[in-house]
Design a protein around this motif. Sequence first.
Motif, PDB file in Angstrom:
ATOM      1  N   ILE A  91      36.609  31.048  38.139  1.00  0.00           N
ATOM      2  CA  ILE A  91      37.492  32.198  37.920  1.00  0.00           C
ATOM      3  C   ILE A  91      36.822  33.480  38.394  1.00  0.00           C
ATOM      4  CG2 ILE A  91      38.715  33.576  36.186  1.00  0.00           C
ATOM      5  CD1 ILE A  91      38.809  30.975  34.457  1.00  0.00           C
ATOM      6  N   GLY A  92      35.557  33.668  38.034  1.00  0.00           N
ATOM      7  CA  GLY A  92      34.847  34.876  38.411  1.00  0.00           C
ATOM      8  C   GLY A  92      34.741  35.043  39.922  1.00  0.00           C
ATOM      9  N   ARG A  93      34.295  34.011  40.616  1.00  0.00           N
ATOM     10  CA  ARG A  93      34.108  34.172  42.057  1.00  0.00           C
ATOM     11  C   ARG A  93      35.447  34.256  42.788  1.00  0.00           C
ATOM     12  NH1 ARG A  93      32.031  28.794  41.293  1.00  0.00           N
ATOM     13  NH2 ARG A  93      33.351  27.188  42.254  1.00  0.00           N
ATOM     14  N   SER A  94      36.496  33.647  42.228  1.00  0.00           N
ATOM     15  CA  SER A  94      37.820  33.753  42.828  1.00  0.00           C
ATOM     16  C   SER A  94      38.327  35.185  42.744  1.00  0.00           C
ATOM     17  CB  SER A  94      38.797  32.805  42.139  1.00  0.00           C
ATOM     18  OG  SER A  94      38.416  31.459  42.315  1.00  0.00           O
ATOM     19  N   LEU A  95      38.226  35.793  41.578  1.00  0.00           N
ATOM     20  CA  LEU A  95      38.690  37.167  41.420  1.00  0.00           C
ATOM     21  C   LEU A  95      37.868  38.151  42.242  1.00  0.00           C
ATOM     22  CD1 LEU A  95      39.470  37.185  37.584  1.00  0.00           C
ATOM     23  CD2 LEU A  95      41.085  36.979  39.478  1.00  0.00           C
ATOM     24  N   ARG A  96      36.563  37.910  42.326  1.00  0.00           N
ATOM     25  CA  ARG A  96      35.713  38.808  43.129  1.00  0.00           C
ATOM     26  C   ARG A  96      36.098  38.788  44.604  1.00  0.00           C
ATOM     27  NH1 ARG A  96      31.653  36.785  39.682  1.00  0.00           N
ATOM     28  NH2 ARG A  96      30.907  35.290  41.237  1.00  0.00           N
ATOM     29  N   ALA A  97      36.663  37.670  45.068  1.00  0.00           N
ATOM     30  CA  ALA A  97      37.050  37.563  46.475  1.00  0.00           C
ATOM     31  C   ALA A  97      38.201  38.494  46.829  1.00  0.00           C
ATOM     32  CB  ALA A  97      37.422  36.122  46.816  1.00  0.00           C
ATOM     33  N   GLY A  98      38.860  39.038  45.817  1.00  0.00           N
ATOM     34  CA  GLY A  98      39.937  39.984  46.066  1.00  0.00           C
ATOM     35  C   GLY A  98      39.577  41.404  45.722  1.00  0.00           C
ATOM     36  N   VAL A  99      38.272  41.691  45.581  1.00  0.00           N
ATOM     37  CA  VAL A  99      37.817  43.011  45.136  1.00  0.00           C
ATOM     38  C   VAL A  99      36.886  43.642  46.159  1.00  0.00           C
ATOM     39  CG1 VAL A  99      36.509  44.239  43.332  1.00  0.00           C
ATOM     40  CG2 VAL A  99      38.030  42.352  42.704  1.00  0.00           C
ATOM     41  N   ASP A 100      37.110  44.925  46.444  1.00  0.00           N
ATOM     42  CA  ASP A 100      36.163  45.747  47.198  1.00  0.00           C
ATOM     43  C   ASP A 100      35.173  46.304  46.186  1.00  0.00           C
ATOM     44  OD1 ASP A 100      34.739  47.724  48.511  1.00  0.00           O
ATOM     45  OD2 ASP A 100      36.482  48.559  49.543  1.00  0.00           O
ATOM     46  N   ARG A 101      34.001  45.697  46.116  1.00  0.00           N
ATOM     47  CA  ARG A 101      33.047  46.052  45.064  1.00  0.00           C
ATOM     48  C   ARG A 101      32.414  47.421  45.281  1.00  0.00           C
ATOM     49  NH1 ARG A 101      29.123  41.387  45.282  1.00  0.00           N
ATOM     50  NH2 ARG A 101      28.047  42.617  43.683  1.00  0.00           N
ATOM     51  N   VAL A 102      32.443  47.917  46.508  1.00  0.00           N
ATOM     52  CA  VAL A 102      31.977  49.289  46.756  1.00  0.00           C
ATOM     53  C   VAL A 102      32.957  50.277  46.140  1.00  0.00           C
ATOM     54  CG1 VAL A 102      31.471  51.010  48.525  1.00  0.00           C
ATOM     55  CG2 VAL A 102      30.740  48.644  48.859  1.00  0.00           C
ATOM     56  N   ALA A 103      34.250  50.059  46.384  1.00  0.00           N
ATOM     57  CA  ALA A 103      35.280  50.938  45.836  1.00  0.00           C
ATOM     58  C   ALA A 103      35.330  50.879  44.311  1.00  0.00           C
ATOM     59  CB  ALA A 103      36.641  50.579  46.424  1.00  0.00           C
ATOM     60  N   LEU A 104      34.998  49.719  43.740  1.00  0.00           N
ATOM     61  CA  LEU A 104      35.009  49.580  42.280  1.00  0.00           C
ATOM     62  C   LEU A 104      33.946  50.444  41.632  1.00  0.00           C
ATOM     63  CD1 LEU A 104      36.114  48.184  39.734  1.00  0.00           C
ATOM     64  CD2 LEU A 104      34.544  46.281  40.200  1.00  0.00           C
ATOM     65  N   GLY A 105      32.847  50.663  42.340  1.00  0.00           N
ATOM     66  CA  GLY A 105      31.766  51.446  41.762  1.00  0.00           C
ATOM     67  C   GLY A 105      30.920  50.616  40.817  1.00  0.00           C
ATOM     68  N   GLU A 106      29.844  51.196  40.359  1.00  0.00           N
ATOM     69  CA  GLU A 106      28.880  50.445  39.555  1.00  0.00           C
ATOM     70  C   GLU A 106      29.363  50.302  38.114  1.00  0.00           C
ATOM     71  OE1 GLU A 106      24.074  50.524  38.845  1.00  0.00           O
ATOM     72  OE2 GLU A 106      24.876  51.109  40.803  1.00  0.00           O
ATOM     73  N   ARG A 107      30.285  49.388  37.936  1.00  0.00           N
ATOM     74  CA  ARG A 107      30.828  49.050  36.615  1.00  0.00           C
ATOM     75  C   ARG A 107      31.215  47.576  36.629  1.00  0.00           C
ATOM     76  NH1 ARG A 107      34.248  52.658  38.785  1.00  0.00           N
ATOM     77  NH2 ARG A 107      33.800  54.203  37.170  1.00  0.00           N
ATOM     78  N   GLN A 108      31.373  47.011  35.461  1.00  0.00           N
ATOM     79  CA  GLN A 108      31.727  45.599  35.350  1.00  0.00           C
ATOM     80  C   GLN A 108      33.080  45.446  34.668  1.00  0.00           C
ATOM     81  OE1 GLN A 108      28.868  42.312  34.443  1.00  0.00           O
ATOM     82  NE2 GLN A 108      29.848  42.280  32.439  1.00  0.00           N
ATOM     83  N   ILE A 109      33.864  44.500  35.161  1.00  0.00           N
ATOM     84  CA  ILE A 109      35.098  44.111  34.488  1.00  0.00           C
ATOM     85  C   ILE A 109      34.972  42.635  34.110  1.00  0.00           C
ATOM     86  CG2 ILE A 109      37.595  43.907  34.610  1.00  0.00           C
ATOM     87  CD1 ILE A 109      37.604  46.100  36.714  1.00  0.00           C
ATOM     88  N   THR A 110      35.080  42.362  32.831  1.00  0.00           N
ATOM     89  CA  THR A 110      35.016  40.991  32.340  1.00  0.00           C
ATOM     90  C   THR A 110      36.417  40.514  32.016  1.00  0.00           C
ATOM     91  OG1 THR A 110      32.809  41.338  31.406  1.00  0.00           O
ATOM     92  CG2 THR A 110      34.063  39.451  30.581  1.00  0.00           C
ATOM     93  N   VAL A 111      36.793  39.394  32.619  1.00  0.00           N
ATOM     94  CA  VAL A 111      38.110  38.804  32.393  1.00  0.00           C
ATOM     95  C   VAL A 111      37.942  37.590  31.486  1.00  0.00           C
ATOM     96  CG1 VAL A 111      40.124  37.747  33.473  1.00  0.00           C
ATOM     97  CG2 VAL A 111      38.933  39.637  34.636  1.00  0.00           C
ATOM     98  N   ASP A 112      38.552  37.646  30.317  1.00  0.00           N
ATOM     99  CA  ASP A 112      38.507  36.540  29.364  1.00  0.00           C
ATOM    100  C   ASP A 112      39.805  35.757  29.437  1.00  0.00           C
ATOM    101  OD1 ASP A 112      35.961  36.802  27.717  1.00  0.00           O
ATOM    102  OD2 ASP A 112      36.750  38.833  27.618  1.00  0.00           O
ATOM    103  N   CYS A 113      39.685  34.446  29.565  1.00  0.00           N
ATOM    104  CA  CYS A 113      40.856  33.568  29.682  1.00  0.00           C
ATOM    105  C   CYS A 113      40.802  32.542  28.555  1.00  0.00           C
ATOM    106  CB  CYS A 113      40.873  32.871  31.041  1.00  0.00           C
ATOM    107  SG  CYS A 113      40.830  34.012  32.457  1.00  0.00           S
TER     108      CYS A 113
END
Length: 227
Positions: A84-106
């Motif tokens: 789940i984590g690596r799948s969601l990261r594949a749709g994210v521009d991590r530079v644009a997100l900035g130095e923060r974390q988003i945790t997705v609980d399923c």
Amino acid sequence: MRGVSIETGVTKHAEGSCLIKVGDTHVICTASLEPRVPPFIKGSGLGWVTAEYGMLPRSTGSRMRREASSGKQGGRTVEIQRLIGRSLRAGVDRVALGERQITVDCDVIQADGGTRCAAITGGWVALRLAVNKLMKAGDVISDPLLSPVAAVSCGIYAGQPVVDLDYAEDSEAGVDGNFILRGDGQIIEVQMSAEGATFSRDQMGQLMDLAQAGVSELVSAQKAAVA
């Protein structure tokens, strides 16, 4: 495809949340913003998206023991939450997100096949809602989400290619696969295995076609949910 519904805003405190129902598989997904990142990317300017996954004791036909009571997560749980984590990261521009974390609980509250796929699909909705809050607050300048991310299972059941397998189909399928794609058609991950019968390249192509059609339907549901 089984019937799909996505209800947003199902929890009070999470920055993004939804209840996704794919047939009789129901998963609550929440996204939490945190002003920190793992040590291995600290100071890099990159953001991080990670996930945790779990099944409630009576999400299945008979009660399962809580993993917390045994003191550790099972191998299946660890494998799914990494997916789940690596799948969601594949749709994210991590530079644009900035130095923060988003945790997705399923959290799976009812299981009837395809729980990891429903978790990824619902997880993106929760992630989208959390990022919307960041953008509304002006904490990010440009949208860090590149494209929706969704997943669907496909397999060969009774000799026929089938999309979105329920538990009965999944348990008897000769070939089983999970397909994770972005809304722009890019492939993130394909997990396929022979569960009792081998498969041909042509059959794999048929399953890929089914998966793309299924994901297209799921992306439409995601976009409607967050509109």
